[in-house]
Design an enzyme around this catalytic site. Sequence first.
Site, PDB file in Angstrom:
ATOM      1  N   GLY A  44      -4.575  -4.336  -3.844  1.00  0.00           N
ATOM      2  CA  GLY A  44      -5.531  -3.267  -4.110  1.00  0.00           C
ATOM      3  C   GLY A  44      -4.726  -2.038  -4.474  1.00  0.00           C
ATOM      4  N   HIS A  45      -4.729  -1.689  -5.744  1.00  0.00           N
ATOM      5  CA  HIS A  45      -3.917  -0.569  -6.226  1.00  0.00           C
ATOM      6  C   HIS A  45      -4.850   0.547  -6.688  1.00  0.00           C
ATOM      7  CE1 HIS A  45      -0.344  -3.501  -7.143  1.00  0.00           C
ATOM      8  NE2 HIS A  45      -0.726  -3.521  -5.898  1.00  0.00           N
ATOM      9  N   GLN A  59       1.893  -6.300  -3.345  1.00  0.00           N
ATOM     10  CA  GLN A  59       2.404  -6.463  -1.985  1.00  0.00           C
ATOM     11  C   GLN A  59       3.767  -5.758  -1.885  1.00  0.00           C
ATOM     12  OE1 GLN A  59       1.048  -9.721  -3.454  1.00  0.00           O
ATOM     13  NE2 GLN A  59      -0.777  -8.627  -2.864  1.00  0.00           N
ATOM     14  N   LYS A  78       1.897   2.051  -5.120  1.00  0.00           N
ATOM     15  CA  LYS A  78       2.430   1.471  -6.369  1.00  0.00           C
ATOM     16  C   LYS A  78       1.494   1.749  -7.541  1.00  0.00           C
ATOM     17  CE  LYS A  78       2.385  -2.555  -4.326  1.00  0.00           C
ATOM     18  NZ  LYS A  78       2.131  -2.199  -2.919  1.00  0.00           N
ATOM     19  N   ASP A 125       0.806  -1.223   0.000  1.00  0.00           N
ATOM     20  CA  ASP A 125       0.000   0.000   0.000  1.00  0.00           C
ATOM     21  C   ASP A 125       0.836   1.268   0.000  1.00  0.00           C
ATOM     22  OD1 ASP A 125      -2.230  -1.677   0.094  1.00  0.00           O
ATOM     23  OD2 ASP A 125      -2.168  -1.739   2.281  1.00  0.00           O
TER      24      ASP A 125
END
Length: 428
Positions: free
Chosen positions: A40-41, A223, A16, A13
């Site tokens: 989750g991007h 990640q 990225k 988080d």
Amino acid sequence: MTVLAIVGAQWGDEGKGKLVDEVAAHADFVVRYQGGANAGHRVVRDGEEFAFHLTPAGMLNPGVTCIIGNGVVVDPRALLNEMEELRGRGLDVGRLYVSDRAHVVMPYHILLDRLEEDSRGQEAIGATLRGIGPAYVDKFSRSGIRMADLLDVDTLRAKLAVTLAQKNRMITQIYGESPLSLEEIHSEYAGYGQRLRAHITDTQAMLQTAYGEGKRILLEGAQAALLDVDFGTYPYVTSSSTVAGGAATGSGLPPRAIEHVMGVYKAYITRVGSGPMPTELRDETGERIRKAGNEYGTTTGRSRRCGWFDAVAGRYVARINGLDSFAVMKLDVLDEFETVKICTSYRAEGRVFDSMPANLDDMKLCEPVYEEWPGWMTPTSQATSWDELPENARHYLRRIEELLETRLAMVSVGASHGDTIVVSPLPL
Ligand code: GDP
Ligand code: IMO
Ligand code: MG
């Protein structure tokens, strides 16, 4: 420069997604190489928000071909939902391809993820429950189902019959839950194969050809290094190789093709889920960072644990990845802090560590040793160049650069596309 990897350098988080979206403007291909829908991007463009879980965050750039590489574990249901949403928002998903060698996250992986977490009790990892760990277990124990298998109903049935019989024994005899139905899973997943047929292909060959033609390829990590299965705070990690080394095996590009590795750090640090975190702030300051940074999970909505920048972990990660450069995200979140701190070593029962210990018991005892720096107390979001950043912010960033022993390339001062300062020229 043709191949650049952008990797998470803390516990995930870091931002990225935002960075990949921006750098992808200069790329022909963007490739996810590991992880799955646990990622989750988030990307913000013109006030519109997108959350990418399996699809590469380069998708908003119309000329970019997006690839979900062989190293990813793909939940086809999650992928189809994501594609549906993107299509509904006007994006062409015809330029999204999935490796035929990527492993499939099956319903028993998702069920077992939850049952295994429950059985760990106090020692639970805090997994996202997307079936990631159990899917990688099957990959490495050679009983996984791959995307190519979804395209052939007979192969799928034969493989599923063997694997599901074994999984159902675990589900019923160890965990006392009801067995899953072969017929139902077979027809559902064969259906996914049909719907994804046009997207499932030999992406390794596609990338090798593109590389040979000198195309610009961006490898998007999910990640981060401190969650890496080898180098993270094991066992409180995810189940894939998140570091730059994984970018080759997870995409099918040769390791030497990767010319530049950029690490992504936040100006502070966060973690979701369990496990040691030496600079965690369980006080008002931590709460201030959480609020200012809106530190709530993109995938699970959980509160993120917040703390000061950890340069011990940061340097360890820079070395493991062989970082050529790094980006600092969310600098603006610290705009109103009178002082900011950087952890430069750990102390544990009289011992001093200047790198991360492998032993979890040592890691749990580690207390941060801090340097304190004056805050800048000035909004940074409007800054468009290095010189426009407040002097104290520049000092803070240069000190981080010194401690990480790698080059600062970018600073992000806001969530929106374009809120980024280029400190040294783009490597792509
Ligand atoms: P990722 O998993 O590394 O892609 O990061 P996430 O998307 O899960 O979390 C980063 C969050 O910070 C997202 O909500 C981004 O929109 C947001 N963000 C990214 N860069 C910045 C920044 O420079 N400033 C602020 N305030 N928010 C940012
Ligand atoms: P992005 O790509 C932050 C964490 C989980 C848990 C551990 C194992 O958005 O940075 P898993 O479901 O992977 O078996 O969970 O890893 N985790 C993440 N934390 N960002 C992520 O992805 C994460 N993906 C997994 O919270 O602690
Ligand atoms: Mg995220």
